[in-house]
Design a protein around this motif. Sequence first.
Motif, PDB file in Angstrom:
ATOM      1  N   GLY A  23      26.130  47.647  43.722  1.00 38.18           N
ATOM      2  CA  GLY A  23      27.269  47.303  44.550  1.00 38.18           C
ATOM      3  C   GLY A  23      28.508  46.916  43.776  1.00 38.18           C
ATOM      4  O   GLY A  23      29.574  46.739  44.353  1.00 38.18           O
ATOM      5  N   CYS A  24      28.395  46.791  42.466  1.00 37.23           N
ATOM      6  CA  CYS A  24      29.538  46.423  41.633  1.00 37.23           C
ATOM      7  C   CYS A  24      30.245  47.708  41.215  1.00 37.23           C
ATOM      8  O   CYS A  24      29.760  48.446  40.356  1.00 37.23           O
ATOM      9  CB  CYS A  24      29.078  45.625  40.420  1.00 37.23           C
ATOM     10  SG  CYS A  24      30.442  44.959  39.444  1.00 37.23           S
ATOM     11  N   ILE A  25      31.404  47.970  41.844  1.00 36.60           N
ATOM     12  CA  ILE A  25      32.133  49.209  41.612  1.00 36.60           C
ATOM     13  C   ILE A  25      33.623  48.930  41.490  1.00 36.60           C
ATOM     14  O   ILE A  25      34.098  47.854  41.869  1.00 36.60           O
ATOM     15  CB  ILE A  25      31.896  50.215  42.755  1.00 36.60           C
ATOM     16  CG1 ILE A  25      32.396  49.631  44.076  1.00 36.60           C
ATOM     17  CG2 ILE A  25      30.429  50.615  42.844  1.00 36.60           C
ATOM     18  CD1 ILE A  25      32.444  50.614  45.211  1.00 36.60           C
ATOM     19  N   ALA A  26      34.356  49.911  40.974  1.00 38.77           N
ATOM     20  CA  ALA A  26      35.804  49.812  40.890  1.00 38.77           C
ATOM     21  C   ALA A  26      36.380  51.219  40.871  1.00 38.77           C
ATOM     22  O   ALA A  26      35.705  52.167  40.472  1.00 38.77           O
ATOM     23  CB  ALA A  26      36.229  49.060  39.634  1.00 38.77           C
ATOM     24  N   THR A  27      37.630  51.345  41.291  1.00 36.32           N
ATOM     25  CA  THR A  27      38.361  52.603  41.186  1.00 36.32           C
ATOM     26  C   THR A  27      39.767  52.308  40.690  1.00 36.32           C
ATOM     27  O   THR A  27      40.297  51.216  40.905  1.00 36.32           O
ATOM     28  CB  THR A  27      38.449  53.354  42.530  1.00 36.32           C
ATOM     29  OG1 THR A  27      39.172  52.551  43.458  1.00 36.32           O
ATOM     30  CG2 THR A  27      37.074  53.671  43.078  1.00 36.32           C
ATOM     31  N   ALA A  28      40.355  53.298  40.020  1.00 33.50           N
ATOM     32  CA  ALA A  28      41.714  53.161  39.504  1.00 33.50           C
ATOM     33  C   ALA A  28      42.223  54.541  39.102  1.00 33.50           C
ATOM     34  O   ALA A  28      41.432  55.477  38.953  1.00 33.50           O
ATOM     35  CB  ALA A  28      41.743  52.196  38.317  1.00 33.50           C
ATOM     36  N   PRO A  29      43.525  54.665  38.880  1.00 25.89           N
ATOM     37  CA  PRO A  29      44.086  55.980  38.567  1.00 25.89           C
ATOM     38  C   PRO A  29      43.849  56.482  37.137  1.00 25.89           C
ATOM     39  O   PRO A  29      44.010  57.662  36.879  1.00 25.89           O
ATOM     40  CB  PRO A  29      45.585  55.805  38.837  1.00 25.89           C
ATOM     41  CG  PRO A  29      45.827  54.347  38.709  1.00 25.89           C
ATOM     42  CD  PRO A  29      44.555  53.673  39.125  1.00 25.89           C
ATOM     43  N   THR A  30      43.485  55.584  36.207  1.00 24.81           N
ATOM     44  CA  THR A  30      43.265  55.996  34.818  1.00 24.81           C
ATOM     45  C   THR A  30      41.969  55.377  34.295  1.00 24.81           C
ATOM     46  O   THR A  30      41.508  54.351  34.826  1.00 24.81           O
ATOM     47  CB  THR A  30      44.414  55.540  33.903  1.00 24.81           C
ATOM     48  OG1 THR A  30      44.413  54.104  33.840  1.00 24.81           O
ATOM     49  CG2 THR A  30      45.759  56.051  34.375  1.00 24.81           C
ATOM     50  N   PRO A  31      41.399  55.978  33.233  1.00 24.36           N
ATOM     51  CA  PRO A  31      40.193  55.371  32.649  1.00 24.36           C
ATOM     52  C   PRO A  31      40.441  53.947  32.157  1.00 24.36           C
ATOM     53  O   PRO A  31      39.599  53.065  32.319  1.00 24.36           O
ATOM     54  CB  PRO A  31      39.846  56.305  31.485  1.00 24.36           C
ATOM     55  CG  PRO A  31      40.498  57.601  31.802  1.00 24.36           C
ATOM     56  CD  PRO A  31      41.735  57.255  32.588  1.00 24.36           C
ATOM     57  N   GLU A  32      41.603  53.715  31.572  1.00 27.75           N
ATOM     58  CA  GLU A  32      41.916  52.374  31.058  1.00 27.75           C
ATOM     59  C   GLU A  32      42.007  51.358  32.193  1.00 27.75           C
ATOM     60  O   GLU A  32      41.511  50.229  32.075  1.00 27.75           O
ATOM     61  CB  GLU A  32      43.226  52.401  30.262  1.00 27.75           C
ATOM     62  CG  GLU A  32      43.184  53.265  29.022  1.00 27.75           C
ATOM     63  CD  GLU A  32      43.349  54.761  29.303  1.00 27.75           C
ATOM     64  OE1 GLU A  32      43.042  55.561  28.396  1.00 27.75           O
ATOM     65  OE2 GLU A  32      43.780  55.143  30.411  1.00 27.75           O
ATOM     66  N   ALA A  33      42.625  51.770  33.280  1.00 30.09           N
ATOM     67  CA  ALA A  33      42.772  50.867  34.417  1.00 30.09           C
ATOM     68  C   ALA A  33      41.432  50.587  35.074  1.00 30.09           C
ATOM     69  O   ALA A  33      41.153  49.451  35.464  1.00 30.09           O
ATOM     70  CB  ALA A  33      43.750  51.444  35.440  1.00 30.09           C
ATOM     71  N   VAL A  34      40.581  51.604  35.200  1.00 33.15           N
ATOM     72  CA  VAL A  34      39.282  51.365  35.833  1.00 33.15           C
ATOM     73  C   VAL A  34      38.409  50.477  34.951  1.00 33.15           C
ATOM     74  O   VAL A  34      37.626  49.682  35.448  1.00 33.15           O
ATOM     75  CB  VAL A  34      38.570  52.688  36.230  1.00 33.15           C
ATOM     76  CG1 VAL A  34      37.854  53.330  35.063  1.00 33.15           C
ATOM     77  CG2 VAL A  34      37.593  52.440  37.362  1.00 33.15           C
ATOM     78  N   GLU A  35      38.568  50.581  33.642  1.00 36.14           N
ATOM     79  CA  GLU A  35      37.821  49.696  32.744  1.00 36.14           C
ATOM     80  C   GLU A  35      38.235  48.242  32.967  1.00 36.14           C
ATOM     81  O   GLU A  35      37.389  47.345  33.036  1.00 36.14           O
ATOM     82  CB  GLU A  35      38.059  50.102  31.294  1.00 36.14           C
ATOM     83  CG  GLU A  35      37.173  49.372  30.322  1.00 36.14           C
ATOM     84  CD  GLU A  35      37.348  49.871  28.897  1.00 36.14           C
ATOM     85  OE1 GLU A  35      37.332  49.028  27.992  1.00 36.14           O
ATOM     86  OE2 GLU A  35      37.492  51.088  28.697  1.00 36.14           O
ATOM     87  N   SER A  36      39.512  48.009  33.113  1.00 29.50           N
ATOM     88  CA  SER A  36      40.000  46.661  33.395  1.00 29.50           C
ATOM     89  C   SER A  36      39.493  46.175  34.753  1.00 29.50           C
ATOM     90  O   SER A  36      39.044  45.020  34.893  1.00 29.50           O
ATOM     91  CB  SER A  36      41.524  46.656  33.362  1.00 29.50           C
ATOM     92  OG  SER A  36      42.028  45.395  33.715  1.00 29.50           O
ATOM     93  N   GLU A  37      39.557  47.053  35.753  1.00 35.65           N
ATOM     94  CA  GLU A  37      39.104  46.689  37.102  1.00 35.65           C
ATOM     95  C   GLU A  37      37.610  46.390  37.150  1.00 35.65           C
ATOM     96  O   GLU A  37      37.181  45.462  37.841  1.00 35.65           O
ATOM     97  CB  GLU A  37      39.448  47.806  38.090  1.00 35.65           C
ATOM     98  CG  GLU A  37      40.924  47.993  38.332  1.00 35.65           C
ATOM     99  CD  GLU A  37      41.562  46.817  39.046  1.00 35.65           C
ATOM    100  OE1 GLU A  37      40.906  46.209  39.917  1.00 35.65           O
ATOM    101  OE2 GLU A  37      42.726  46.505  38.734  1.00 35.65           O
ATOM    102  N   ILE A  38      36.792  47.154  36.418  1.00 33.35           N
ATOM    103  CA  ILE A  38      35.343  46.917  36.467  1.00 33.35           C
ATOM    104  C   ILE A  38      34.998  45.612  35.751  1.00 33.35           C
ATOM    105  O   ILE A  38      34.082  44.910  36.151  1.00 33.35           O
ATOM    106  CB  ILE A  38      34.530  48.123  35.942  1.00 33.35           C
ATOM    107  CG1 ILE A  38      33.069  48.030  36.408  1.00 33.35           C
ATOM    108  CG2 ILE A  38      34.589  48.233  34.435  1.00 33.35           C
ATOM    109  CD1 ILE A  38      32.844  48.161  37.872  1.00 33.35           C
ATOM    110  N   ARG A  39      35.752  45.259  34.729  1.00 36.16           N
ATOM    111  CA  ARG A  39      35.532  43.952  34.085  1.00 36.16           C
ATOM    112  C   ARG A  39      35.732  42.831  35.107  1.00 36.16           C
ATOM    113  O   ARG A  39      34.942  41.898  35.190  1.00 36.16           O
ATOM    114  CB  ARG A  39      36.481  43.763  32.910  1.00 36.16           C
ATOM    115  CG  ARG A  39      36.039  44.378  31.649  1.00 36.16           C
ATOM    116  CD  ARG A  39      36.872  43.850  30.469  1.00 36.16           C
ATOM    117  NE  ARG A  39      36.363  44.402  29.248  1.00 36.16           N
ATOM    118  CZ  ARG A  39      36.802  45.510  28.670  1.00 36.16           C
ATOM    119  NH1 ARG A  39      37.790  46.183  29.227  1.00 36.16           N
ATOM    120  NH2 ARG A  39      36.276  45.943  27.552  1.00 36.16           N
TER     121      ARG A  39
END
Length: 68
Positions: A23-39
């Motif tokens: 259930g721990c998920i994230a989405t974002a427009p770039t790989p760098e942004a999604v990495e920050s969001e998943i953290r």
Amino acid sequence: MRYAVVIERAGDNFSAYVPDLPGCIATAPTPEAVESEIREAIRFHIDGLRADGEPVPEPTSRAEYVDA
């Protein structure tokens, strides 16, 4: 703790999930942004588990690149 994270292209965005934290998920427009969001999502998820008195799963998943 150090969790394995899977990042995938999802249309025009990127998505990420943590196999050891269902259930721990994230989405974002770039790989760098999604990495920050998943953290941030991991921290939020763990805080929620603790607040509910649930155990925090130990990281067990691994990710490797394999040549085929």
